[in-house]
Scaffold this motif. Sequence first.
Motif: not given
Length: 471
Positions: A214-221
């Motif tokens: 919930i506290d992660v705003d951006v994911v880059s994969f």
Amino acid sequence: MKDLTKLFINGLWVEPQSKQTLDVINPSNENVVAKVANSNVDDVNLAVAAAKSAFDDWSLTPATERSKIINNIATRMEERKAELITAVSQTMGCPEHIAGWLQVDGPIEGMTLFADKAHLTEQIKDAGSSLIIKEAAGVCAFINPWNYPLHQFVGKVGAALAAGCTMVVKPSEQTPWQDYIMAEIFVECGLPAGVFNLVPGLGAVVGEALCRHIDVDVVSFTGSTHAGIKVAQAAAPTVKRVTQELGGKSPFIITDDADLTAAIKYGVEDVMLNSGQTCTALTRMLVPQSKYTEAVALAKSCAESLVVGNNENAFLGAMSSKAQQQRVLEYIRIGVEEGAELICGGLESPLVEQPGFYVAPTIFAGVNNNMRIAREEIFGPVLCMIPYQDLDEAITIANDTPFGLSSGVYANDEASAISIARKIRAGQCYINGAFFNYLAPFGGYKQSGNGREFADIGVEEFLETKAIQRG
């Protein structure tokens, strides 16, 4: 054997909550070169909490200070370049003399360029009664691949540092070593505690926990399209921003008036570099029917001249793992079963009775675009040669793919090549022998992903836009 069993959280090397470890195997000789922590969800929670706590201060740090730190990081990377080369070479199989210029030099340049991008956070645009400003997007989760581990690390981490974001990084379990060196460099360069956190482990555990947090705003994969779909699904319930650099099956159009010898050499070496483990590799070579026989002969000669091994004469090293080697060999079997003509390479090991996960440079002729080997990403040293009747058909074949990461054109002149490039649906096009440029944005169309890395737009992926309305 390298000990990589601790995590880097909140500026400190800490014992993981999980006591499990994973073996890191050198694919060129099958020896275990390191033990790495196999983190769990509790470890992820601690790392995200550290990144969240550090965000307010780091996001408000002046651009000049962030720029100075990033420049210092790049300088220290150059000073520790030999260590970075060894780390990448021994964990993913790229020969050291190639790993230097292919795997490390570029990332050092890329990190240097990000130092000049920190000012983007302080630009203010006057739009009538409004002020338009950019702010750091928040806590980022970075899930990196094994094929260009330092390159993708810098593309994400360098951009996020410039944007004022904090982060948790999950390296591939196959290639974690260089990330540990980078954590040491960050400490040496005075990066504040909590801005960068390192949590290695399995994608199904660490990667999924990061995507759902919930506290992660951006994911880059960066990885396969199949895995990218799972990342997007895991991130969707919390409405995160997700950027992805995924698979490719890139076309390379050689025109009737091109220098055929130069074009073939460029195309073959592009596919075979890094043992074919390059997402942008131009794996579908489209050649005029009138020159097809000559082109196949040239390609065969070029491929057979390339040395396979782990010495200073080698052009191709090992595949990254036994599983990857078997995957590539299975696709070669599929190509033969589909009726494609095996011109060179194939199922036989290029290094008989030697350890290591090697595959010979392999070329198929007689390929059509309906074959699986022409439609699915093999991720190995396998080139498919496809004939075409006219340029319109070549462009149709080039675009007949679910992917759109990269492409190439080799023509008689630049203007002609650019005209064709504009008709190909892909995020990049390499014309007349061009190479990767860290000043240009990188990313794909269609199922090759969304978002861009490097250049200004790569930093903007980690920025939010705010409009301040004035009365």
